[in-house]
Every structure is written in structure tokens, then in C-alpha cells.
Scaffold this active site. Sequence first.
Site, PDB file in Angstrom:
ATOM      1  CG  MET A   1      -2.027  -0.937   1.209  1.00  0.00           C
ATOM      2  SD  MET A   1      -3.164  -0.505  -0.084  1.00  0.00           S
ATOM      3  CE  MET A   1      -4.688  -0.662   0.740  1.00  0.00           C
ATOM      4  CB  CYS A   2       0.704   4.431  -1.733  1.00  0.00           C
ATOM      5  SG  CYS A   2       1.331   3.796  -3.285  1.00  0.00           S
TER       6      CYS A   2
END
Length: 258
Positions: A1-2
Site C-alpha cells: 500500500m502507498c
Amino acid sequence: MCRHLAYLGPPVTLAELLFDPPHSLVRQSWAPRDMRGGGTINADGFGVGWYPGAGEPVRYRRAQPIWSDPTIAQLAAVTRSAAVVAAVRSATVGMAVLDGAAAPFAEGRWLFSHNGVVRGWPDAVVPLAAGLPVRDLLTLDAATDSALLWALVRHRLRAGVDPVEAVGRTVTDVAAAAPGSRLNLLLTDGHRVVASVAGHALSVRETPDSVLLASEPHDDGPGWRSVPEGHLVVAAAGEVRVRPLPTPVRHAGQAGNG
């Protein structure tokens, strides 16, 4: 995930958002607290976009860990802005790692970021992509789910759709086509921010003259509140409204980010 963030308010240095807080975006690049199965670090690139004045935003994007870039710390220390979007990236396996794949994406006054993953990429969203102009598909910043999401939102914006509707309908359309997707989107024109919470966390902290939205709070101070799953945030400096997404969004499974 960012991990991503958006700030609107009195001018601050980029360092005050990216480096200085105890759980800053830079720290989240190597020690995130809430990845939800989408990797362990955010080392596949980073980007920051800011508005130097009344004109269009400026961006700095790189396909390397933010901690390894010798320029960003110097740039952040001397650059001030009243509107900022920044992100650190954890690429989904098989997706390109290059400068153009890092958020924020941009056109005109718009900046856009995506925290999440489109499930069944690319087959699940072929029907949605088919509705875009061929030129848009040929000129994507990168062959990633995040870049396609930006193209879908941008297509609506170009057609005159309100930004809140553009983000909300893109999220629900993609969620229906690709169940299990994680679709935390963030869009700003430097005056207003629209963000979705669909499959991952988002927190917001507001003061009388500012607002900060972030995947993870950057400190343990008071004032942070979590945005409920399946909702949109519409925010300007000193004003935050939360409303449900147009239709329920389902999500499940592990995640990455384009």
C-alpha cells in the site's frame, strides 16, 4: 500500500509535512503502521506536488525510496506552500517502478493520488477503460492501476462533472467491476480536497484555518479522527464534510498499490 497526504492552510514548508513530524511521511516509507497486507515498506518511489501561487502545481517524482533521494530534503526545507499532496509508493507485484508511476498525477490545477489496488488487473477493468478516449490510454503516465484510475477521474472532470461526483462514481464503478479493490483516492485543485475511504484507512485533522488528510496520523497529538469506511471527505481549509459514497463498496483480501 502507498501512504499519501493532502494539506490546505497557511503556507508551510514541505519539510513540516514530509520530514519533521515524529511519524512523518518519510518515516512511513520505511516504518508504516497500517499496511493491511499490502507489503511492509513504501520504497518503490515517491512524489510531492505543491502550489507555488495562483497557477498550476509543481511536482517532484522519483522511482526510488524517498529516504535515498539527496535532493528532496533540501528542496523541502526551502519550499513553502498553502496546498500540498505527497505520497510514498509500494508497488503491486508486476507493476512498473518508474518516475511516472509515482503519485501525484496531474493535469492543469488537479493533483491526484491513489492508495490501494485494483483487483483482477487489468482484465477486470477493461470495460471501464474501453470508455476512455484511445489517446488517454496511449498517454497514461504508467501502465498501472493508479494511472488508469486517474484517467477515469480526469475523464469525468474534463466533461464538467463535479469533483465529488467524479471521485465517488469512479470508486463505485471500479468497486463493482473489480470486487475486493482498495480505492482510497485523493483529488485536489489547491482549494478543495476530495478523498475516498474504500478499503483502507484515512485520518483527518482540522484547525480553524487548515486541514490535513493522511493515510496515517503523523503524530500522536490530539485532533486526529478516522474517516469511516465507505465514505467521502470533502475538505477546504478549516472545513471538513464527510458523506457516504454513492453506493456501498465491498472490499476484501490482501492489497498492494499501483
